[in-house]
Design an enzyme around this catalytic site. Structure first.
Site, PDB file in Angstrom:
ATOM      1  N   LYS A 155       0.825  -1.211   0.000  1.00  0.00           N
ATOM      2  CA  LYS A 155       0.000   0.000   0.000  1.00  0.00           C
ATOM      3  C   LYS A 155       0.861   1.264   0.000  1.00  0.00           C
ATOM      4  O   LYS A 155       0.520   2.242  -0.665  1.00  0.00           O
ATOM      5  CB  LYS A 155      -0.926  -0.015   1.208  1.00  0.00           C
ATOM      6  CG  LYS A 155      -2.010  -1.098   1.145  1.00  0.00           C
ATOM      7  CD  LYS A 155      -2.971  -0.930   2.324  1.00  0.00           C
ATOM      8  CE  LYS A 155      -3.682  -2.200   2.725  1.00  0.00           C
ATOM      9  NZ  LYS A 155      -4.658  -2.719   1.776  1.00  0.00           N
ATOM     10  N   GLU A 183      -2.744   7.090   7.842  1.00  0.00           N
ATOM     11  CA  GLU A 183      -3.671   7.891   7.047  1.00  0.00           C
ATOM     12  C   GLU A 183      -4.601   8.639   7.962  1.00  0.00           C
ATOM     13  O   GLU A 183      -4.919   8.165   9.057  1.00  0.00           O
ATOM     14  CB  GLU A 183      -4.556   6.958   6.192  1.00  0.00           C
ATOM     15  CG  GLU A 183      -3.946   6.593   4.884  1.00  0.00           C
ATOM     16  CD  GLU A 183      -4.842   5.652   4.083  1.00  0.00           C
ATOM     17  OE1 GLU A 183      -5.997   5.408   4.470  1.00  0.00           O
ATOM     18  OE2 GLU A 183      -4.346   5.168   3.061  1.00  0.00           O
ATOM     19  N   HIS A 214     -14.229  -4.251   8.489  1.00  0.00           N
ATOM     20  CA  HIS A 214     -13.569  -3.763   7.273  1.00  0.00           C
ATOM     21  C   HIS A 214     -13.695  -4.739   6.113  1.00  0.00           C
ATOM     22  O   HIS A 214     -12.912  -4.708   5.170  1.00  0.00           O
ATOM     23  CB  HIS A 214     -12.086  -3.462   7.528  1.00  0.00           C
ATOM     24  CG  HIS A 214     -11.876  -2.394   8.559  1.00  0.00           C
ATOM     25  ND1 HIS A 214     -12.379  -1.132   8.421  1.00  0.00           N
ATOM     26  CD2 HIS A 214     -11.236  -2.419   9.749  1.00  0.00           C
ATOM     27  CE1 HIS A 214     -12.055  -0.413   9.473  1.00  0.00           C
ATOM     28  NE2 HIS A 214     -11.366  -1.182  10.307  1.00  0.00           N
ATOM     29  N   ARG A 264      -6.754  -8.048  -9.612  1.00  0.00           N
ATOM     30  CA  ARG A 264      -7.388  -9.344  -9.875  1.00  0.00           C
ATOM     31  C   ARG A 264      -8.878  -9.087 -10.114  1.00  0.00           C
ATOM     32  O   ARG A 264      -9.335  -7.952  -9.987  1.00  0.00           O
ATOM     33  CB  ARG A 264      -7.243 -10.238  -8.639  1.00  0.00           C
ATOM     34  CG  ARG A 264      -7.787  -9.535  -7.398  1.00  0.00           C
ATOM     35  CD  ARG A 264      -7.710 -10.367  -6.147  1.00  0.00           C
ATOM     36  NE  ARG A 264      -7.848  -9.555  -4.951  1.00  0.00           N
ATOM     37  CZ  ARG A 264      -8.979  -9.171  -4.405  1.00  0.00           C
ATOM     38  NH1 ARG A 264     -10.130  -9.491  -4.952  1.00  0.00           N
ATOM     39  NH2 ARG A 264      -8.987  -8.420  -3.319  1.00  0.00           N
TER      40      ARG A 264
HETATM   41  P1  ADP Z   1      -7.737  -4.058   2.578  1.00  0.00           P
HETATM   42  O1  ADP Z   1      -6.501  -4.306   1.802  1.00  0.00           O
HETATM   43  O2  ADP Z   1      -7.786  -4.813   3.842  1.00  0.00           O
HETATM   44  O3  ADP Z   1      -8.957  -4.186   1.716  1.00  0.00           O
HETATM   45  P2  ADP Z   1      -8.169  -1.177   2.428  1.00  0.00           P
HETATM   46  O4  ADP Z   1      -7.079  -0.166   2.467  1.00  0.00           O
HETATM   47  O5  ADP Z   1      -8.805  -1.436   1.122  1.00  0.00           O
HETATM   48  O6  ADP Z   1      -7.615  -2.523   3.063  1.00  0.00           O
HETATM   49  O7  ADP Z   1      -9.269  -0.737   3.483  1.00  0.00           O
HETATM   50  C1  ADP Z   1     -10.323  -1.585   3.853  1.00  0.00           C
HETATM   51  C2  ADP Z   1     -11.470  -0.793   4.476  1.00  0.00           C
HETATM   52  O8  ADP Z   1     -11.036  -0.034   5.615  1.00  0.00           O
HETATM   53  C3  ADP Z   1     -12.102   0.231   3.570  1.00  0.00           C
HETATM   54  O9  ADP Z   1     -13.063  -0.331   2.727  1.00  0.00           O
HETATM   55  C4  ADP Z   1     -12.694   1.217   4.560  1.00  0.00           C
HETATM   56  O10 ADP Z   1     -13.909   0.717   5.087  1.00  0.00           O
HETATM   57  C5  ADP Z   1     -11.695   1.225   5.674  1.00  0.00           C
HETATM   58  N1  ADP Z   1     -10.706   2.320   5.502  1.00  0.00           N
HETATM   59  C6  ADP Z   1      -9.559   2.236   4.811  1.00  0.00           C
HETATM   60  N2  ADP Z   1      -8.894   3.407   4.837  1.00  0.00           N
HETATM   61  C7  ADP Z   1      -9.634   4.263   5.565  1.00  0.00           C
HETATM   62  C8  ADP Z   1      -9.473   5.631   5.992  1.00  0.00           C
HETATM   63  N3  ADP Z   1      -8.403   6.360   5.672  1.00  0.00           N
HETATM   64  N4  ADP Z   1     -10.447   6.192   6.756  1.00  0.00           N
HETATM   65  C9  ADP Z   1     -11.526   5.461   7.121  1.00  0.00           C
HETATM   66  N5  ADP Z   1     -11.717   4.168   6.773  1.00  0.00           N
HETATM   67  C10 ADP Z   1     -10.788   3.560   6.007  1.00  0.00           C
HETATM   68  P1  ADP Z   2     -12.640  -8.183  -2.601  1.00  0.00           P
HETATM   69  O1  ADP Z   2     -11.397  -7.433  -2.228  1.00  0.00           O
HETATM   70  O2  ADP Z   2     -12.548  -8.980  -3.859  1.00  0.00           O
HETATM   71  O3  ADP Z   2     -13.849  -7.363  -2.532  1.00  0.00           O
HETATM   72  P2  ADP Z   2     -12.675  -9.017   0.053  1.00  0.00           P
HETATM   73  O4  ADP Z   2     -12.034  -7.698   0.300  1.00  0.00           O
HETATM   74  O5  ADP Z   2     -13.897  -9.359   0.752  1.00  0.00           O
HETATM   75  O6  ADP Z   2     -12.839  -9.257  -1.498  1.00  0.00           O
HETATM   76  O7  ADP Z   2     -11.691 -10.169   0.339  1.00  0.00           O
HETATM   77  C1  ADP Z   2     -10.419  -9.857   0.717  1.00  0.00           C
HETATM   78  C2  ADP Z   2      -9.531 -10.947   0.299  1.00  0.00           C
HETATM   79  O8  ADP Z   2      -9.823 -12.139   1.032  1.00  0.00           O
HETATM   80  C3  ADP Z   2      -9.709 -11.347  -1.112  1.00  0.00           C
HETATM   81  O9  ADP Z   2      -9.108 -10.484  -1.976  1.00  0.00           O
HETATM   82  C4  ADP Z   2      -9.024 -12.637  -1.054  1.00  0.00           C
HETATM   83  O10 ADP Z   2      -7.629 -12.403  -0.984  1.00  0.00           O
HETATM   84  C5  ADP Z   2      -9.505 -13.212   0.236  1.00  0.00           C
HETATM   85  N1  ADP Z   2     -10.670 -14.053  -0.044  1.00  0.00           N
HETATM   86  C6  ADP Z   2     -11.957 -13.695  -0.095  1.00  0.00           C
HETATM   87  N2  ADP Z   2     -12.726 -14.736  -0.403  1.00  0.00           N
HETATM   88  C7  ADP Z   2     -11.904 -15.801  -0.549  1.00  0.00           C
HETATM   89  C8  ADP Z   2     -12.076 -17.178  -0.901  1.00  0.00           C
HETATM   90  N3  ADP Z   2     -13.275 -17.694  -1.175  1.00  0.00           N
HETATM   91  N4  ADP Z   2     -11.006 -17.972  -0.945  1.00  0.00           N
HETATM   92  C9  ADP Z   2      -9.793 -17.476  -0.684  1.00  0.00           C
HETATM   93  N5  ADP Z   2      -9.554 -16.189  -0.370  1.00  0.00           N
HETATM   94  C10 ADP Z   2     -10.589 -15.361  -0.310  1.00  0.00           C
END
Ligand code: ADP
Ligand code: ADP
Ligand code: MG
Length: 672
Positions: free
Chosen positions: A116, A200, A235, A295
């Site tokens: 990230k 952040e 989250h 992906r």
């Molecule tokens: P991951 O790789 O686990 O998906 P993300 O960076 O996409 O991590 O963040 C997952 C979730 O955490 C987001 O969908 C949001 O709900 C929350 N989130 C992430 N960054 C922030 C932020 N700066 N402020 C508030 N909520 C956040």
């Molecule tokens: P996405 O990012 O596609 O919306 P999620 O954030 O809910 O999905 O899932 C986070 C991560 O958890 C996925 O990107 C994947 O790495 C893992 N994951 C989710 N579902 C599965 C599954 N059925 N089998 C293996 N890994 C999974």
């Protein structure tokens, strides 16, 4: 186009990829672990290769083994699905080195977006808006604290290598920072083997809106609009929809172009998702880059529903070197789609994942996914889609994800999609394992979701109406159980409801006793059969006429001023009752069985339900008398005593205490 590909995944996504391949005439190779020998994804493919033990590190993550399987079966390409190896740049590179096409972006793009912090530095240079924060290489605790102070609290500490909602800590004020940093780093090193973090600004009441992008090897890029994934728990996404409510054309274009800029910056190819966090302030929406998932995303079906496209087909075409099938100005949004993730978990116990067997798995009427260029026509024909890798009788094992299925609905408006989703969830009947289906219904009907007042705190904000709700009370549950019992007896024996020995006669009226356990309470009920054929049911202090008839959609039931279309599934002594108002369970205590007479079938003593043998009270050679306790079984967290149906001698014990037995398994033999 490829003639044969290997699908390096399991569950619904492997099945979903296989379906598109079948339609395109591409042969498929599945890989599977010990636990998945009987899995649906194995049957969905033309060939299958066993790759190892049940734990992911022994199978679905063993990329050398997977490449070997691809070469051995003559596959030309590998589709990684999501999770597992999908974002592993080493795997992508190894596929290429082995002469296989990796159906995804180049390894360099995966790597660039993999961390990230680094990806944010890259996005900064590409002019993509970022959440104010620190994403440098320095990791000194005092320096990070200084950065947090500068950014201003609350802040979010994020593991740079994190994913799946793990490795994040919100910090409310400066005093809590050091402890939160230490705990975040511990989780990061344990889960991702890398404890680098970034900091952040914690955006207040944010929305998660992401953009689906696609690139080809000819330098073309498009965005396939947005998905709103704000409804989350821990989250992690729970409900996803497209388009995002309140999105203006201008903002869609701005976000879409920012996402394409992000993809272009890393020479992206194939399907990817750029996730943005959206701040809502004074009627304005400001978006900031969060991360790019390199992906296909779990929630890609909502995009397919509003565009009428098959994104897996696009992935295959692009991987094969074709140009994108459409360019930006040919893409259109049709209607509104929502996806609900149906998971094996217990919402009332902090969403603790559950494992077990899907004794009953009934889905609403749906149409399997197929592409239709005319989006509107597809949707009229197919408003409900189910993507699943499991069916009735399958087991949700502890080794993998808890997602059982995805339910996707489409309507011409959000309102219509919502109504369809609620109806489809009501028709989703799962028994044998706890699921979030009723919880999802509550979310869908909550005021915030209904009015599209969306942000990532929706679930905590609405918690009073989301958890432990009772929509089906005792009277209706008992009436459903009684009606189902009478219908079963009628089907089996053609008998009238009072031919059984637990019916009795008083004052010339036929009556029959029932006993139930409902939410921990013991309940007595009485059914009276009046001279004119009418039935009167008394449950506790509620009494009234019971009317029912059985039809296609279940039992049309009327009792005590309520009417419901009920479906009842018996699992051991427990009746699972599903109605449009909600679902519940009621234990029907079988008065005959408890007299020690029901489990015997012609001298065979069989398990009345799947469960565990707790103990035997007898051994081979023992003389037993009718009614004597022989064995104790445990199922559905209750103990059941198996009694001798007649006098005799124990010939053989078929199991040992602790053994797991399936329904109908013979537990012991008795000779006359
Ligand atoms: P991951 O790789 O686990 O998906 P993300 O960076 O996409 O991590 O963040 C997952 C979730 O955490 C987001 O969908 C949001 O709900 C929350 N989130 C992430 N960054 C922030 C932020 N700066 N402020 C508030 N909520 C956040
Ligand atoms: P996405 O990012 O596609 O919306 P999620 O954030 O809910 O999905 O899932 C986070 C991560 O958890 C996925 O990107 C994947 O790495 C893992 N994951 C989710 N579902 C599965 C599954 N059925 N089998 C293996 N890994 C999974
Ligand atoms: Mg994310």
């Amino acid at each position: 186009m490829f003639k044969k590909i290997l699908i390096a995944n399991r569950g619904e996504i492997a099945c979903r990829v296989a379906a598109t391949c079948k339609r395109l005439g591409i042969r498929t190779v599945a890989v599977y672990s010990d636990a998945d020998a009987q899995a649906r994804h194995v049957k969905a493919c033309d060939e299958a290769v066993h790759i190892g033990g049940s734990s992911p590190k022994d199978s679905y993550l063993r990329w050398e083994r997977i490449i070997e399987a691809a070469n051995a079966t003559g596959a030309q390409a590998v589709h990684p699905g999501y999770g597992f190896l999908s974002e592993n740049e080493e795997f992508a590179a190894a596929c290429k080195a082995a002469g296989l096409v990796f159906i995804g972006p180049p390894a360099s793009a995966i790597q660039a977006m993999g961390l990230k912090a680094e990806s944010k530095q890259l996005m900064e240079r590409a002019g993509v808006p970022l959440v104010p924060g620190y994403h440098g290489a320095g990791q000194d605790a005092a320096m990070l604290k200084g950065e947090a102070d500068r950014i201003g609290y609350p802040v979010l500490i994020k593991a740079s290598a994190g994913g799946g909602g793990k490795g994040m800590r919100a910090v409310e004020n400066a005093a809590d920072f050091d402890a939160a940093l230490a705990s975040c780093k511990r989780e990061a090193i344990n889960s991702f083997g890398d404890d680098a973090v970034l900091i952040e600004k914690y955006v207040q009441r944010p929305r998660h809106i992401e953009i689906q992008v696609f690139g080809d090897t000819h330098g073309n890029y498009v965005y396939l609009f947005e998905r709103d994934c704000s409804v989350q728990r821990r989250h992690q996404k729970v409900l996803e929809e497209a388009p995002a409510p309140g999105m203006t054309e201008a903002m869609r274009k701005q976000m879409g172009e920012a996402a394409v800029a992000a993809a272009r910056a890393v020479d992206y190819v194939g399907a990817g998702t750029v996730e943005f966090i959206v701040e809502q302030r004074a009627g304005e929406m400001n978006f900031f880059f969060m991360e790019m998932n390199t992906r296909l995303q779990v929630e890609h079906p909502v995009t397919e529903a509003i565009t009428g496209l098959d994104l897996v087909e696009w992935q295959l075409r692009v991987a094969d070197g074709e140009r994108l099938p459409m360019l930006q100005d040919e893409l259109k949004i049709g209607g509104h789609a929502i996806e609900a993730r149906i998971c094996a978990e217990n919402p009332d116990n902090n969403f603790l994942p559950a494992t077990g067997r899907l004794d009953v798995a009934r889905w609403p009427a749906h149409v399997a996914f197929r592409r239709n260029a005319d989006a509107e026509r597809l949707h009229d024909a197919a408003p409900v889609r189910i993507d699943t890798g499991f069916g009735e009788g399958d087991v949700i094992s502890p080794f993998y994800d808890s997602m059982i299925a995805k339910l996707i609905v489409h309507g011409s408006t959000r309102e219509q999609a919502l109504a369809r989703l609620d109806e489809a969830l009501a028709q989703t009947h799962i028994v044998g394992i706890s699921t979030n289906v009723q919880f999802l219904r509550h979310v869908v009907k909550s005021r915030s979701f209904e009015t599209a007042d969306l942000d990532t705190a929706l679930i905590p904000r609405e918690q009073d109406v989301l958890f432990k709700q009772e929509e089906v009370g005792l009277p209706l549950a008992a009436a459903a159980a009684v009606a189902q019992t009478l219908l079963n007896e009628k089907a089996k024996e053609g008998a009238d409801p009072f031919s059984r020995r637990d019916g009795w006669r008083s004052h010339g009226i036929n009556a029959r006793r029932f006993e139930f356990e409902f939410k921990g309470e013991h309940v007595k009920a009485e059914l009276a059969y009046l001279h004119d054929g009418a039935l009167t049911l008394t449950v506790g202090d509620v009494s009234g006429a019971l009317r029912f008839s059985s039809g296609e959609g279940g039992i049309d039931l009327q009792f005590a001023g309520q009417r419901a279309l009920a479906s009842v599934y018996a699992n051991g002594e427990t009746d699972y009752v599903f109605t449009p108002q909600g679902a519940t369970q009621i234990v029907a205590i079988d008065l005959l069985a408890h007299a020690g007479e029901a489990q015997a079938e012609g001298g065979r003593l069989t398990a009345p339900m799947p469960g565990k043998v707790v103990s035997f009270a007898v051994k081979a050679g023992d003389k037993v008398t009718k009614g004597q306790a022989l064995a104790v079984m445990e199922a559905m967290k209750m103990e059941h005593t198996i009694a001798a149906p007649a006098d005799g001698v124990v010939a053989e014990l078929m199991y040992a205490p602790g053994d797991q037995v399936s329904e109908g398994a013979e537990l012991l033999k008795i000779a006359a």
